[in-house]
Design a protein around this motif. Sequence first.
Motif, PDB file in Angstrom:
ATOM      1  N   GLU A 130       0.865  -1.187   0.000  1.00  0.00           N
ATOM      2  CA  GLU A 130       0.000   0.000   0.000  1.00  0.00           C
ATOM      3  C   GLU A 130       0.902   1.237   0.000  1.00  0.00           C
ATOM      4  O   GLU A 130       1.737   1.394   0.893  1.00  0.00           O
ATOM      5  CB  GLU A 130      -0.874  -0.008   1.265  1.00  0.00           C
ATOM      6  CG  GLU A 130      -1.699   1.248   1.487  1.00  0.00           C
ATOM      7  CD  GLU A 130      -2.946   1.315   0.620  1.00  0.00           C
ATOM      8  OE1 GLU A 130      -3.221   0.360  -0.133  1.00  0.00           O
ATOM      9  OE2 GLU A 130      -3.644   2.348   0.689  1.00  0.00           O
ATOM     10  N   PRO A 131       0.770   2.102  -1.025  1.00  0.00           N
ATOM     11  CA  PRO A 131       1.666   3.266  -1.067  1.00  0.00           C
ATOM     12  C   PRO A 131       1.721   4.040   0.256  1.00  0.00           C
ATOM     13  O   PRO A 131       0.691   4.335   0.856  1.00  0.00           O
ATOM     14  CB  PRO A 131       1.072   4.101  -2.195  1.00  0.00           C
ATOM     15  CG  PRO A 131       0.519   3.076  -3.131  1.00  0.00           C
ATOM     16  CD  PRO A 131      -0.058   2.025  -2.225  1.00  0.00           C
ATOM     17  N   GLY A 132       2.938   4.315   0.694  1.00  0.00           N
ATOM     18  CA  GLY A 132       3.157   5.021   1.950  1.00  0.00           C
ATOM     19  C   GLY A 132       3.536   4.087   3.086  1.00  0.00           C
ATOM     20  O   GLY A 132       3.983   4.533   4.137  1.00  0.00           O
ATOM     21  N   THR A 133       3.372   2.777   2.896  1.00  0.00           N
ATOM     22  CA  THR A 133       3.528   1.816   3.991  1.00  0.00           C
ATOM     23  C   THR A 133       4.867   1.084   3.908  1.00  0.00           C
ATOM     24  O   THR A 133       5.172   0.472   2.887  1.00  0.00           O
ATOM     25  CB  THR A 133       2.391   0.770   3.938  1.00  0.00           C
ATOM     26  OG1 THR A 133       1.177   1.435   3.626  1.00  0.00           O
ATOM     27  CG2 THR A 133       2.273   0.031   5.242  1.00  0.00           C
ATOM     28  N   CYS A 134       5.649   1.144   4.990  1.00  0.00           N
ATOM     29  CA  CYS A 134       6.938   0.456   4.981  1.00  0.00           C
ATOM     30  C   CYS A 134       7.288  -0.058   6.371  1.00  0.00           C
ATOM     31  O   CYS A 134       8.429  -0.069   6.782  1.00  0.00           O
ATOM     32  CB  CYS A 134       8.032   1.369   4.450  1.00  0.00           C
ATOM     33  SG  CYS A 134       8.055   3.006   5.182  1.00  0.00           S
ATOM     34  N   ARG A 174       8.260  -4.209   6.436  1.00  0.00           N
ATOM     35  CA  ARG A 174       9.628  -4.393   5.947  1.00  0.00           C
ATOM     36  C   ARG A 174      10.629  -4.237   7.087  1.00  0.00           C
ATOM     37  O   ARG A 174      11.561  -5.030   7.228  1.00  0.00           O
ATOM     38  CB  ARG A 174       9.884  -3.342   4.862  1.00  0.00           C
ATOM     39  CG  ARG A 174      11.134  -3.585   4.095  1.00  0.00           C
ATOM     40  CD  ARG A 174      11.325  -2.502   3.028  1.00  0.00           C
ATOM     41  NE  ARG A 174      12.708  -2.129   3.020  1.00  0.00           N
ATOM     42  CZ  ARG A 174      13.167  -0.904   2.885  1.00  0.00           C
ATOM     43  NH1 ARG A 174      12.322   0.106   2.754  1.00  0.00           N
ATOM     44  NH2 ARG A 174      14.436  -0.666   2.898  1.00  0.00           N
ATOM     45  N   SER A 207       3.943   4.675   9.546  1.00  0.00           N
ATOM     46  CA  SER A 207       4.996   5.077   8.608  1.00  0.00           C
ATOM     47  C   SER A 207       4.677   6.509   8.179  1.00  0.00           C
ATOM     48  O   SER A 207       3.685   6.735   7.502  1.00  0.00           O
ATOM     49  CB  SER A 207       4.997   4.199   7.359  1.00  0.00           C
ATOM     50  OG  SER A 207       5.049   2.828   7.675  1.00  0.00           O
ATOM     51  N   VAL A 208       5.504   7.459   8.605  1.00  0.00           N
ATOM     52  CA  VAL A 208       5.252   8.860   8.242  1.00  0.00           C
ATOM     53  C   VAL A 208       6.171   9.243   7.087  1.00  0.00           C
ATOM     54  O   VAL A 208       7.394   9.129   7.194  1.00  0.00           O
ATOM     55  CB  VAL A 208       5.500   9.817   9.428  1.00  0.00           C
ATOM     56  CG1 VAL A 208       5.032  11.223   9.068  1.00  0.00           C
ATOM     57  CG2 VAL A 208       4.786   9.317  10.671  1.00  0.00           C
ATOM     58  N   SER A 209       5.574   9.681   5.985  1.00  0.00           N
ATOM     59  CA  SER A 209       6.375  10.026   4.807  1.00  0.00           C
ATOM     60  C   SER A 209       5.880  11.325   4.191  1.00  0.00           C
ATOM     61  O   SER A 209       4.876  11.886   4.622  1.00  0.00           O
ATOM     62  CB  SER A 209       6.298   8.891   3.783  1.00  0.00           C
ATOM     63  OG  SER A 209       5.000   8.814   3.240  1.00  0.00           O
ATOM     64  N   GLY A 210       6.595  11.789   3.191  1.00  0.00           N
ATOM     65  CA  GLY A 210       6.221  13.037   2.507  1.00  0.00           C
ATOM     66  C   GLY A 210       6.930  14.235   3.114  1.00  0.00           C
ATOM     67  O   GLY A 210       8.090  14.150   3.518  1.00  0.00           O
ATOM     68  N   PRO A 259      10.949  11.895   8.553  1.00  0.00           N
ATOM     69  CA  PRO A 259      10.111  10.765   8.148  1.00  0.00           C
ATOM     70  C   PRO A 259      10.614   9.497   8.832  1.00  0.00           C
ATOM     71  O   PRO A 259      11.794   9.397   9.174  1.00  0.00           O
ATOM     72  CB  PRO A 259      10.319  10.695   6.630  1.00  0.00           C
ATOM     73  CG  PRO A 259      11.611  11.395   6.366  1.00  0.00           C
ATOM     74  CD  PRO A 259      11.760  12.424   7.450  1.00  0.00           C
ATOM     75  N   GLY A 260       9.723   8.549   9.070  1.00  0.00           N
ATOM     76  CA  GLY A 260      10.171   7.310   9.706  1.00  0.00           C
ATOM     77  C   GLY A 260       9.009   6.482  10.212  1.00  0.00           C
ATOM     78  O   GLY A 260       7.845   6.895  10.110  1.00  0.00           O
ATOM     79  N   ASN A 261       9.358   5.323  10.750  1.00  0.00           N
ATOM     80  CA  ASN A 261       8.356   4.446  11.359  1.00  0.00           C
ATOM     81  C   ASN A 261       8.326   4.713  12.849  1.00  0.00           C
ATOM     82  O   ASN A 261       9.347   4.579  13.528  1.00  0.00           O
ATOM     83  CB  ASN A 261       8.710   2.981  11.101  1.00  0.00           C
ATOM     84  CG  ASN A 261       8.405   2.576   9.675  1.00  0.00           C
ATOM     85  OD1 ASN A 261       7.239   2.580   9.253  1.00  0.00           O
ATOM     86  ND2 ASN A 261       9.426   2.242   8.912  1.00  0.00           N
ATOM     87  N   ILE A 317       0.757  10.044   5.078  1.00  0.00           N
ATOM     88  CA  ILE A 317       1.448  10.759   4.003  1.00  0.00           C
ATOM     89  C   ILE A 317       1.119  12.254   4.130  1.00  0.00           C
ATOM     90  O   ILE A 317      -0.043  12.638   4.066  1.00  0.00           O
ATOM     91  CB  ILE A 317       1.022  10.223   2.621  1.00  0.00           C
ATOM     92  CG1 ILE A 317       1.218   8.697   2.570  1.00  0.00           C
ATOM     93  CG2 ILE A 317       1.805  10.907   1.506  1.00  0.00           C
ATOM     94  CD1 ILE A 317       0.504   8.016   1.416  1.00  0.00           C
TER      95      ILE A 317
END
Lengths: 427, 158
Positions: free
Chosen positions: A86-90, A93, A242-245, A250-252, A318
């Motif tokens: 799902e875009p944005g999700t890491c 992993r 997962s915070v991105s953008g 940014p990070g988990n 995001i």
Amino acid sequence: MQKHVLFENINDPKLHNIDRAIELGAYKAWEKVLKSIKREELVQMVKDSGLRGRGGAGFPTGLKWSFVPVASPKPKYLCCNADESEPGTCKDRVLMECDPHSVIEGVMIAAFAIDCHTSFFYVRGEYDLSMRRIEKAIDEAYKKGYLGKNILGTGYDLEMILHRGGGAYICGEETALLSSLEGEKGLSRIKPPFPAVSGLYACPTVVNNVETLANLPRIVINGGQWYASMGTEKSKGTRIFSVSGHVKKPGNYELELGTPLRTLIYDYAGGILDDKKLKCVIPGGSSVPVLMPDQLDTPLDFESVQAAGSMLGSGAVIVMNEDTCMVWVAEILAHFYMHESCGKCTPCRQGTGWLYEIIHRIEHGQGRAQDLDTLLDLAKNIEGNTICALGDAAATPVISTIKQFRNEYEYHIEHKKCLVKSDFRLR
Amino acid sequence: MILSNDTKSKIGEYAKKYPKVKSAILPALHYAYEEQGYLDDSMYEEIAQVLGVKFIEVAEAASFYTMFPKQKRGKYYIQVCRNISCALLGSHHLTQYLLQKLGTKLGETTKDHLFTVVEVECLGSCCSAPMMQVNDKYYENLTLAKVDQLIDEWRAAK
């Protein structure tokens, strides 16, 4: 607030080796389950914990297990869904790369809960390091006697088979994952029958997400009540966001469910990059509606985010700043769903392509006056008319961005250019 | 015969793990791709023979997924994530920069067979955007300086 359950030892660089993992407590829960917990007690313990699926749907894990007809003469299967895409999700992993033993210990415990003796680990094809770490962890677990025949002398047998995907978002949908595991194209299947009754090879099957499973060893050791003491009334425990953008850090981040969105973005992720103004936030992966700046005090739990008009989904947050063109964002997301539609259901197969074509032409100055009505009509005709959730997921960003940023679409159509031009460059 | 005996025996061994042999098609495709760098009909046929399934079953599965190309790609297969988290931090700019620097077009391979640049969907590296996957490896938090350095290294290594 920040609470390390899953991330307790995540920064230990040797955690992926079984000896280090055992020093830090790995497989104690598995031993406890095998030697002193009855299957029914385990299911009840996880029901008591309030744990809900961390893949996106948030379905109660213990309840999902309890749908499996354990007395059935057919074999029962447990599949770990590690097809994170799902875009944005890491987040999955990170768990697989840094703490693979917690994840596979979770698979073992879940397998025991449904009397399963053959489990599968379906890992996303592109996740090379995750795959190698899980492969090594499984090998090590066999060598130490945590997998195989007559585990720890208890008479319980369990095999674990690593299955590498081939690159397809749809295989994260549980029925498509099962099709893929059977060697078919990864097409989703009509429910019912639900996998719990007729899943892999038409046998009772449970599919659980990586993060969901990684919680199980902790719950077994500390008890269901302990887990239920964290979070909110209906959303228990912690969650990895997962915070991105456009954020400074940014990070988990693992936080207790119910932590306000503002705290996550400003206290943990450091606030908006370059101190620009916040435009909007997608709080649960690309498939959920946007939240606006006046909704920053929304607590991040399933119920509150839903009440705010969105969904907690996969926990992928995001963040977009004021320079973001929302037609451009919608175009990127529409391209994704068009690319990833498996093609089984007509509304999704055809509709995702049409959504993309129309948004693409608006973004590139070819928009027509009636395009917004056409987009909304199309989205409504996809939503609810497909076998799996990909159709709804494709419709949502279109409906949501038109609802919140209709002026940007109209400006595009009238002036043949962006109201705000997104020209993000590498540093 | 294209696939080596070693790869065929790996496929045969892995297939034994599954309750049903058809499940081994995907691992078989991975083994064959790792050895050959692409897959074609004759390889599908060999996989089908090893597993005892039909050719069309292998072909169907292979064509559904993105990881089994029918043509060879450059030695460095550069996959730039184009999805939202990377786009917000300049992935489109990254793609353009790479194409210009390597003098190639999207999806095409450079004349020296070193590089193929494509754009792909989210690779789950959203908190370390912008990123690209080169063959199996992730390169994250990319800057122009980092990209320049990597290309220099790859060109020197050939």
